[in-house]
Design a protein around this motif. Structure first.
Motif, short mmCIF file in Angstrom:
data_model
loop_
_atom_site.label_atom_id
_atom_site.label_comp_id
_atom_site.label_asym_id
_atom_site.label_seq_id
_atom_site.Cartn_x
_atom_site.Cartn_y
_atom_site.Cartn_z
N ALA A 1 0.83 -1.20 0.00
CA ALA A 1 0.00 0.00 0.00
C ALA A 1 0.86 1.25 0.00
O ALA A 1 1.93 1.30 0.62
N LYS A 2 0.38 2.25 -0.68
CA LYS A 2 1.06 3.55 -0.66
C LYS A 2 0.95 4.15 0.74
O LYS A 2 0.06 3.81 1.51
N THR A 3 1.87 5.04 1.04
CA THR A 3 1.83 5.74 2.31
C THR A 3 2.07 7.23 2.04
O THR A 3 2.70 7.59 1.05
N ALA A 4 1.52 8.05 2.92
CA ALA A 4 1.64 9.50 2.74
C ALA A 4 2.05 10.15 4.04
O ALA A 4 1.95 9.56 5.12
N LEU A 5 2.49 11.38 3.89
CA LEU A 5 2.97 12.14 5.04
C LEU A 5 2.54 13.59 4.86
O LEU A 5 2.68 14.16 3.78
N LEU A 6 2.02 14.16 5.91
CA LEU A 6 1.73 15.59 5.98
C LEU A 6 2.68 16.15 7.02
O LEU A 6 2.72 15.66 8.16
N ALA A 7 3.48 17.13 6.63
CA ALA A 7 4.46 17.70 7.54
C ALA A 7 4.27 19.20 7.65
O ALA A 7 4.11 19.89 6.65
N LYS A 8 4.27 19.68 8.88
CA LYS A 8 4.19 21.12 9.15
C LYS A 8 5.55 21.58 9.65
O LYS A 8 6.06 21.08 10.66
N LEU A 9 6.14 22.54 8.93
CA LEU A 9 7.40 23.13 9.33
C LEU A 9 7.15 24.58 9.71
O LEU A 9 6.57 25.33 8.93
N THR A 10 7.57 24.95 10.90
CA THR A 10 7.41 26.33 11.36
C THR A 10 8.78 27.00 11.38
O THR A 10 9.69 26.57 12.09
N ALA A 11 8.90 28.03 10.57
CA ALA A 11 10.15 28.78 10.48
C ALA A 11 10.23 29.78 11.63
O ALA A 11 9.21 30.19 12.20
N LYS A 12 11.45 30.17 11.94
CA LYS A 12 11.62 31.28 12.87
C LYS A 12 10.95 32.49 12.24
O LYS A 12 10.86 32.60 11.01
N VAL B 1 19.86 18.09 4.18
CA VAL B 1 18.73 19.02 4.06
C VAL B 1 18.23 19.41 5.45
O VAL B 1 18.02 20.59 5.74
N GLY B 2 18.04 18.42 6.31
CA GLY B 2 17.56 18.70 7.67
C GLY B 2 18.48 19.63 8.43
O GLY B 2 18.03 20.55 9.11
N LYS B 3 19.77 19.40 8.30
CA LYS B 3 20.74 20.27 8.99
C LYS B 3 20.69 21.69 8.44
O LYS B 3 20.70 22.66 9.19
N ALA B 4 20.59 21.82 7.11
CA ALA B 4 20.53 23.15 6.49
C ALA B 4 19.25 23.88 6.88
O ALA B 4 19.26 25.10 7.07
N MET B 5 18.15 23.16 7.00
CA MET B 5 16.88 23.79 7.38
C MET B 5 16.87 24.20 8.85
O MET B 5 16.20 25.15 9.23
N GLY B 6 17.65 23.48 9.66
CA GLY B 6 17.62 23.67 11.10
C GLY B 6 17.84 25.10 11.56
O GLY B 6 17.19 25.55 12.50
N GLU B 7 18.70 25.84 10.90
CA GLU B 7 18.97 27.20 11.35
C GLU B 7 17.78 28.14 11.15
O GLU B 7 17.71 29.20 11.74
N PHE B 8 16.83 27.74 10.31
CA PHE B 8 15.66 28.58 10.03
C PHE B 8 14.39 28.08 10.72
O PHE B 8 13.34 28.72 10.64
N MET B 9 14.48 26.95 11.40
CA MET B 9 13.31 26.34 12.03
C MET B 9 13.10 26.84 13.46
O MET B 9 14.05 26.95 14.23
N ARG C 1 10.75 21.58 15.92
CA ARG C 1 10.85 20.35 15.14
C ARG C 1 9.63 20.23 14.22
O ARG C 1 8.55 20.69 14.57
N PRO C 2 9.80 19.61 13.07
CA PRO C 2 8.64 19.41 12.19
C PRO C 2 7.57 18.57 12.87
O PRO C 2 7.88 17.68 13.66
N GLU C 3 6.33 18.87 12.57
CA GLU C 3 5.21 18.06 13.03
C GLU C 3 4.85 17.12 11.89
O GLU C 3 4.57 17.56 10.78
N LEU C 4 4.88 15.81 12.15
CA LEU C 4 4.66 14.82 11.11
C LEU C 4 3.37 14.03 11.37
O LEU C 4 3.17 13.55 12.49
N ILE C 5 2.57 13.90 10.35
CA ILE C 5 1.35 13.11 10.42
C ILE C 5 1.43 12.06 9.31
O ILE C 5 1.52 12.41 8.13
#
Length: 104
Positions: free
Chosen positions: A2-13, A77-85, A88-92
């Motif tokens: 089965a396919k799987t999906a992800l909804l992620a919320k990223l909140t920037a500074k 990518v995660g490390k590069a995004m970290g300075e602007f976050m 932590r991302p919210e994952l569903i």
């Protein structure tokens, strides 16, 4: 499988959403281009919160999601995004049931 999906919320500074989006455009999108199991990797700007970015991701199966999440490039990518976050991302995690334009 089965396919799987992800909804992620990223909140920037505060005021740094465009910086976060630049990292996603420069590093994140090029990473998923080579992932055959990543079927949809869509980034969205929240219309009501100037600091929030949403991802909708669709994978061919759980293995494809694990490959994506565990790749060395995603660690970069995660490390590069970290300075602007701001947090932590919210994952569903989702099990797709029906959609126009997609086969399940």
């Amino acid at each position: 499988m089965a396919k799987t999906a992800l909804l992620a919320k990223l909140t920037a500074k505060e005021g740094m959403r465009d910086d976060l989006l630049a990292v996603i455009a420069d590093l994140g999108m090029s990473n998923v281009a080579g992932e055959p199991g990543t079927e949809i990797y869509a980034v969205h700007k929240d219309q009501n919160d100037a600091d929030v970015v949403w991802f909708y991701e669709l994978y061919s199966d759980q293995d494809a999601l694990a490959t994506h999440g565990g790749s060395d490039q995603m660690k970069v990518v995660g490390k590069a995004m970290g300075e602007f976050m701001a947090a932590r991302p919210e994952l569903i995690f989702l099990d797709p049931a029906a959609a126009k334009g997609l086969d399940f």
